[in-house]
Design an enzyme around this catalytic site. Structure first.
Site, mmCIF file in Angstrom:
data_model
loop_
_atom_site.group_PDB
_atom_site.id
_atom_site.type_symbol
_atom_site.label_atom_id
_atom_site.label_comp_id
_atom_site.label_asym_id
_atom_site.label_seq_id
_atom_site.Cartn_x
_atom_site.Cartn_y
_atom_site.Cartn_z
ATOM 1 N N GLU A 61 0.879 -1.175 0.000
ATOM 2 C CA GLU A 61 0.000 0.000 0.000
ATOM 3 C C GLU A 61 0.911 1.219 0.000
ATOM 4 O O GLU A 61 1.777 1.336 0.867
ATOM 5 C CB GLU A 61 -0.874 0.020 1.250
ATOM 6 C CG GLU A 61 -1.812 -1.147 1.289
ATOM 7 C CD GLU A 61 -2.581 -1.218 2.588
ATOM 8 O OE1 GLU A 61 -2.627 -0.225 3.316
ATOM 9 O OE2 GLU A 61 -3.142 -2.287 2.849
ATOM 10 N N CYS B 275 -1.718 9.047 3.843
ATOM 11 C CA CYS B 275 -1.665 8.658 2.427
ATOM 12 C C CYS B 275 -2.950 9.053 1.728
ATOM 13 O O CYS B 275 -2.964 9.312 0.536
ATOM 14 C CB CYS B 275 -1.436 7.167 2.312
ATOM 15 S SG CYS B 275 -2.585 6.247 3.319
#
Ligand code: NAD
Length: 515
Positions: free
Chosen positions: A284, A318
């Site tokens: 990720e 993020c």
């Protein structure tokens, strides 16, 4: 779920952030905790003799909050041997026993929330509400993967002809390396470890260099909850040495990684270069996340959500919004309101409840943001810059900023901090805007502010991203409710906190019996 166990409950409640009294009481508890923490490798049979490196508070670099010790080559080798030795026994442990340990860890973590918030605040510069969210998410991951494991690790009967039974069985893959970032030092660290353990793997956990203290405390808690010490080992150290040693070793069957895109690519190459082993990679990574607002958006709500999406956790998420595309009819009004709202932001000590935006993680992060600001000064219009408190002089602080750009191509990379960019668009350009966002190659989060259903559907269908949020902020995905993760440059999937995550940590075996 075992009756009465924590798995019976829904997501962790944490505390009510709107209740001033509760929040003040928590802040007082956090404040009273003494910061003198330690982190070192947790590897049975290894003795580490490295230097003790001081850890300083991002809010005030004069303050030492603990010390950590890196893993050396001998420790890594011992950890790999231990992990290989311990994995079959762990895999053979009934899933209910494994899950119950994770649930016990969730209960312990919830009960010790102030301690972990204090660590997140002083080692990672998190505000207190961020610290609460961090603990809640870690607790949720533990309970969620425990619950999912109970469903997955029972033989699944398959259809077949008379005289034959077919079952699909799951087991652990082997040794997993869990490599995590500093921006969710507890939640992502614990989430990766919990999933790998729940699926029957032994785990080598490598935290980010910046947040060893939180990672160490989490591993100690998991051991206390019953996870055997050779099944879960802790290996602090540099990515380029300790991380790379793990990902290049053929005894590691899988890597779960969260961090930058560049590191994900390096790990992918390291796994591919190993002789005699095919490893799985669950990665990720970052994003160039946009928020698209059309002229039907409610300006007050849009500005509130843009602010939360761009500046919560000092923009070090993020999922954070980096670019606000606003339709030209409402752009002047929205930019005015944004300027006003940014003037109200309180930037300062994250331990104070009045603070909205704390420091960035370290000097490197600050330098990168300052270099970006310098570049923007030459090619963009500064819309707003938040003021900073006087007490920021000794910390790594970057005043939240917003610039107006002409085009998305002016942004070459993810700017990981409180930096928002605004671009105007005209009604007929909607598809071109979405295509420009897609063409960055990233695909993590996308915010949409519009009251027109057709527009919302059109954007959501065309955008190649992992998580779409409509008429709200685009951060803070909830485990089991908003499975999280991107596509393309933003990650491999499957989504963390979603039903397809755990199977990726497991092998599948089909057993056919002629009866
Ligand atoms: P990073 O890639 O620098 O470091 C992440 C981890 O990788 C650290 O533990 C580091 O030590 C390790 N590492 C570095 N080089 C390595 C190598 N060669 N081999 C093995 N391991 C290595 O990222 P960061 O700065 O810690 O985190 C910020 C990044 O993480 C941002 O890009 C952000 O968008 C991303 N992120 C993504 C998600 C998500 O869920 N998609 C969540 C949080 C953060």
């Amino acid at each position: 779920a075992v009756p009465g166990s924590s798995a019976d409950r829904d997501n962790s409640m944490g505390i009510n952030l709107n209740n001033d009294e509760q929040l003040r009481a928590l802040a007082k508890q956090v404040d009273a905790i003494e910061a003198d923490w330690r982190a070192m490798p947790l590897v049975p049979g290894a003795s580490t003799s490295g230097a003790q490196v001081p850890v300083t508070n991002p809010a005030d670099r004069r303050q030492v909050v603990g010390r950590w010790q890196s893993s050396d080559a001998g420790t890594i080798e011992r950890a790999l041997c231990n992990a290989v030795e311990a994995q079959p026994g762990w895999d053979a442990t009934p899933v209910d026993t494994r899950a119950a340990m994770l649930e016990r860890a969730a209960d312990l973590l919830e009960a010790r929330m102030p301690q972990y918030i204090a660590m997140c605040t002083r080692e990672a510069g998190k505000t207190i509400p961020d610290g609460v969210a961090e603990v809640r998410e870690a607790v949720d991951f533990l309970r969620y993967y425990a619950g999912e494991a109970r469903k997955l690790f029972v033989p699944d009967p398959l259809p077949g002809p008379t005289g034959e039974t077919n079952t699909l069985q799951h087991a652990g893959r082997g040794v997993f390396a869990c490599i995590s970032p500093w921006n969710f030092p507890l939640a992502i660290f614990v989430g990766q470890v919990a999933a790998a353990l729940a699926a029957g793997n032994s785990v080598l956990a490598k935290p980010a260099e910046q947040t060893n203290l939180v990672g160490f405390a989490a591993v100690k808690l998991l051991h206390e909850a019953g996870i055997p010490d050779k099944v879960l080992q802790f290996l602090p150290g540099d990515g380029a040495t300790v991380g790379a040693a793990l990902t290049s070793d053929p005894r590691v069957s899988g890597v779960v990684f969260t961090g930058s895109n560049a590191t994900a690519l390096a790990i992918n190459r390291a796994l591919a270069a190993r002789d005699g082993a095919i490893g799985v990679l669950i990665a990720e990574t970052g994003g160039q996340n946009a928020l698209i607002a059309d002229s039907s958006a409610l300006p007050e709500q849009l500005v509130k959500d843009a602010l939360a999406s761009a500046f919560t956790s000092a923009g070090q998420r993020c999922s954070a919004a980096r670019v606000l595309f606003v339709q030209d009819d409402i752009a002047d009004h929205v930019i005015d309101m944004l300027t006003g709202a940014m003037a109200e932001l309180k930037v300062g000590d994250p331990a104070l409840l009045s603070t909205d935006v704390g420091p960035v993680i370290d000097e490197d992060a600050l330098r990168m943001l300052e270099a970006h600001a310098e570049r923007m000064a030459g090619e963009a219009r500064l819309i707003a810059q938040a003021a900073m408190d006087d007490d920021t002089a000794h910390g790594t602080y970057f005043a939240p900023r917003a610039w107006e750009l002409q085009s998305l191509s002016q942004l070459k990379r993810e700017n990981f901090g409180p930096a928002l960019h605004v671009i105007r668009w005209k009604g007929e350009e909607l598809d071109a805007v979405i295509d420009a966002i897609n063409s960055t190659g990233y695909g993590l989060t996308l915010g949409i502010h519009s009251r027109i259903d057709d527009t919302v559907e059109r954007i959501a269908a065309r955008a190649r991203v992992g998580n779409v949020y409509v008429n709200r902020n685009q951060i803070g995905a909830v485990v089991g409710v908003q499975p999280f993760g991107g596509q393309r440059l933003s990650g491999t999937g499957p989504k963390a906190g979603g039903p397809h995550y755990l199977p990726r940590f497991a092998t599948e075996k089909t057993v056919t019996i002629n009866t």
